[in-house]
Write a protein that holds these residues in place. Structure first.
Motif, PDB file in Angstrom:
ATOM      1  N   ARG A  79      72.578  40.546  37.882  1.00  0.00           N
ATOM      2  CA  ARG A  79      72.004  41.714  38.557  1.00  0.00           C
ATOM      3  C   ARG A  79      71.770  41.429  40.033  1.00  0.00           C
ATOM      4  NH1 ARG A  79      72.524  46.371  36.350  1.00  0.00           N
ATOM      5  NH2 ARG A  79      70.675  47.134  37.435  1.00  0.00           N
ATOM      6  N   TYR A  80      71.279  40.229  40.330  1.00  0.00           N
ATOM      7  CA  TYR A  80      71.013  39.912  41.732  1.00  0.00           C
ATOM      8  C   TYR A  80      72.309  39.845  42.525  1.00  0.00           C
ATOM      9  CZ  TYR A  80      66.047  39.183  41.527  1.00  0.00           C
ATOM     10  OH  TYR A  80      64.710  39.378  41.416  1.00  0.00           O
ATOM     11  N   ILE A  81      73.377  39.297  41.911  1.00  0.00           N
ATOM     12  CA  ILE A  81      74.654  39.222  42.632  1.00  0.00           C
ATOM     13  C   ILE A  81      75.203  40.624  42.892  1.00  0.00           C
ATOM     14  CG2 ILE A  81      77.037  38.480  42.400  1.00  0.00           C
ATOM     15  CD1 ILE A  81      76.049  36.044  40.968  1.00  0.00           C
ATOM     16  N   GLU A  82      75.056  41.529  41.898  1.00  0.00           N
ATOM     17  CA  GLU A  82      75.527  42.898  42.123  1.00  0.00           C
ATOM     18  C   GLU A  82      74.744  43.576  43.230  1.00  0.00           C
ATOM     19  OE1 GLU A  82      75.861  45.503  38.857  1.00  0.00           O
ATOM     20  OE2 GLU A  82      76.773  44.002  37.575  1.00  0.00           O
ATOM     21  N   LYS A  83      73.424  43.408  43.241  1.00  0.00           N
ATOM     22  CA  LYS A  83      72.620  44.024  44.299  1.00  0.00           C
ATOM     23  C   LYS A  83      72.997  43.461  45.660  1.00  0.00           C
ATOM     24  CE  LYS A  83      68.449  45.581  42.027  1.00  0.00           C
ATOM     25  NZ  LYS A  83      66.992  45.522  42.016  1.00  0.00           N
ATOM     26  N   TRP A  84      73.273  42.156  45.685  1.00  0.00           N
ATOM     27  CA  TRP A  84      73.648  41.535  46.938  1.00  0.00           C
ATOM     28  C   TRP A  84      75.001  42.066  47.421  1.00  0.00           C
ATOM     29  CZ3 TRP A  84      77.081  37.037  47.700  1.00  0.00           C
ATOM     30  CH2 TRP A  84      77.029  36.593  49.017  1.00  0.00           C
ATOM     31  N   ALA A  85      75.919  42.350  46.470  1.00  0.00           N
ATOM     32  CA  ALA A  85      77.232  42.866  46.853  1.00  0.00           C
ATOM     33  C   ALA A  85      77.120  44.267  47.439  1.00  0.00           C
ATOM     34  CB  ALA A  85      78.152  42.883  45.640  1.00  0.00           C
TER      35      ALA A  85
ATOM     36  N   GLY B  85      81.437  39.132  34.802  1.00  0.00           N
ATOM     37  CA  GLY B  85      82.720  39.640  35.276  1.00  0.00           C
ATOM     38  C   GLY B  85      82.566  40.831  36.198  1.00  0.00           C
ATOM     39  N   ARG B  86      81.631  41.747  35.867  1.00  0.00           N
ATOM     40  CA  ARG B  86      81.431  42.910  36.723  1.00  0.00           C
ATOM     41  C   ARG B  86      80.841  42.501  38.064  1.00  0.00           C
ATOM     42  NH1 ARG B  86      77.847  47.878  34.783  1.00  0.00           N
ATOM     43  NH2 ARG B  86      76.254  46.449  35.515  1.00  0.00           N
ATOM     44  N   ALA B  87      79.885  41.559  38.035  1.00  0.00           N
ATOM     45  CA  ALA B  87      79.301  41.095  39.296  1.00  0.00           C
ATOM     46  C   ALA B  87      80.363  40.410  40.149  1.00  0.00           C
ATOM     47  CB  ALA B  87      78.148  40.138  39.015  1.00  0.00           C
ATOM     48  N   GLY B  92      83.884  40.711  44.850  1.00  0.00           N
ATOM     49  CA  GLY B  92      85.218  40.687  45.416  1.00  0.00           C
ATOM     50  C   GLY B  92      85.882  39.338  45.392  1.00  0.00           C
ATOM     51  N   VAL B  93      85.809  38.650  44.263  1.00  0.00           N
ATOM     52  CA  VAL B  93      86.480  37.359  44.177  1.00  0.00           C
ATOM     53  C   VAL B  93      87.985  37.585  44.108  1.00  0.00           C
ATOM     54  CG1 VAL B  93      84.562  36.198  43.104  1.00  0.00           C
ATOM     55  CG2 VAL B  93      86.233  37.352  41.693  1.00  0.00           C
ATOM     56  N   LYS B  94      88.736  36.600  44.600  1.00  0.00           N
ATOM     57  CA  LYS B  94      90.198  36.699  44.564  1.00  0.00           C
ATOM     58  C   LYS B  94      90.689  36.414  43.152  1.00  0.00           C
ATOM     59  CE  LYS B  94      91.942  35.879  49.159  1.00  0.00           C
ATOM     60  NZ  LYS B  94      90.721  35.598  49.929  1.00  0.00           N
ATOM     61  N   PHE B  95      91.734  37.152  42.732  1.00  0.00           N
ATOM     62  CA  PHE B  95      92.335  36.908  41.439  1.00  0.00           C
ATOM     63  C   PHE B  95      93.431  35.870  41.566  1.00  0.00           C
ATOM     64  CE2 PHE B  95      91.146  41.412  39.990  1.00  0.00           C
ATOM     65  CZ  PHE B  95      89.900  40.966  39.697  1.00  0.00           C
ATOM     66  N   ILE B 113      83.150  37.861  49.715  1.00  0.00           N
ATOM     67  CA  ILE B 113      82.561  36.582  50.115  1.00  0.00           C
ATOM     68  C   ILE B 113      83.627  35.514  50.205  1.00  0.00           C
ATOM     69  CG2 ILE B 113      80.339  37.113  49.118  1.00  0.00           C
ATOM     70  CD1 ILE B 113      81.070  35.323  46.805  1.00  0.00           C
ATOM     71  N   ASP B 114      84.897  35.938  50.196  1.00  0.00           N
ATOM     72  CA  ASP B 114      85.977  34.958  50.209  1.00  0.00           C
ATOM     73  C   ASP B 114      86.382  34.548  51.606  1.00  0.00           C
ATOM     74  OD1 ASP B 114      86.687  34.022  47.765  1.00  0.00           O
ATOM     75  OD2 ASP B 114      87.708  35.859  47.195  1.00  0.00           O
TER      76      ASP B 114
END
Lengths: 89, 115
Positions: A79-85, B85-87, B92-95, B113-114
């Motif tokens: 959740r924190y990573i999604e909010k940060w994104a 996976g959704r996070a 925006g990780v590279k595939f 963040i890449d």
């Protein structure tokens, strides 16, 4: 049976070392999060093997608590990573 | 005697699955492949180790605890992997370069963040 459990504890310890390498090297935060989730899952298995190796079924409670805390920690980090994104928009 | 052999077999199989999951998370090239190899084989390994513990301790309390652990891990491991996976996708990780299909291409946008 106890000797086999000790040998398999050694194998799982080697696996924890491999997952820890990914935790240190992982290029992004989600990779490290996956490695952390795997570490706690292997920890549940180690608690089960430890209870067999020392003939003490009490250590299975450790496995219960570890499974609960691992799920909560993974979901919270996600959740924190999604909010940060979405924060950068 | 037969119970001992079955217990040892389940122990070896469960440890092998867990160790292969640990090798896979080090060797796989991508977040999603790493996620799938870090979720499914260790879950099966937990199941096998719990069956082994239930066979080793012939008590009803141990069996109930083992059932609780197995049910909880089977319920929560896919949810946790889905959230990671959704996070990861939103960050925006590279595939991997061999990825064939990306059905969420225009659905999300996030900061990368890449860089």
């Amino acid at each position: 049976m106890t000797t086999l459990a000790f040998v398999l504890l050694g194998v799982l310890s080697l696996g924890i070392v491999l997952a820890f390498v990914r935790l240190l090297r992982g290029p992004n935060i989600p990779d490290r999060l996956v490695a952390l989730d795997l570490l706690t899952t292997v920890g549940v298995g180690i608690a089960a093997l430890y209870s067999i190796a020392f003939d003490e079924p009490v250590y299975l409670d450790v496995a219960i608590v570890l499974a609960l805390v691992a799920f909560l920690g993974t979901v919270t980090f996600s959740r924190y990573i999604e909010k940060w994104a979405h924060h950068g928009d | 005697m037969v119970t001992d052999i079955i217990c040892a077999a389940f122990m070896i199989i469960g440890t092998a699955f867990m160790f292969l999951g640990c090798v896979g998370i080090l060797r796989m090239p991508d977040l999603l492949t790493r996620m799938q190899t870090a979720t499914k084989p260790p879950t099966l390994g937990v199941f096998c180790l719990m069956v082994s513990a239930a066979l080793y301790f012939p008590e009803i309390g141990v069996t109930i605890r083992v059932l609780a652990i197995t049910l909880f891990v089977f319920l929560t491991a896919p949810v946790a992997a889905h959230m990671i996976g959704r996070a990861g996708y939103q960050v925006g990780v590279k595939f991997w370069k061999g990825t064939v299909m990306d059905e969420l291409k225009d659905k999300y946008r996030g900061t990368s963040i890449d860089s």
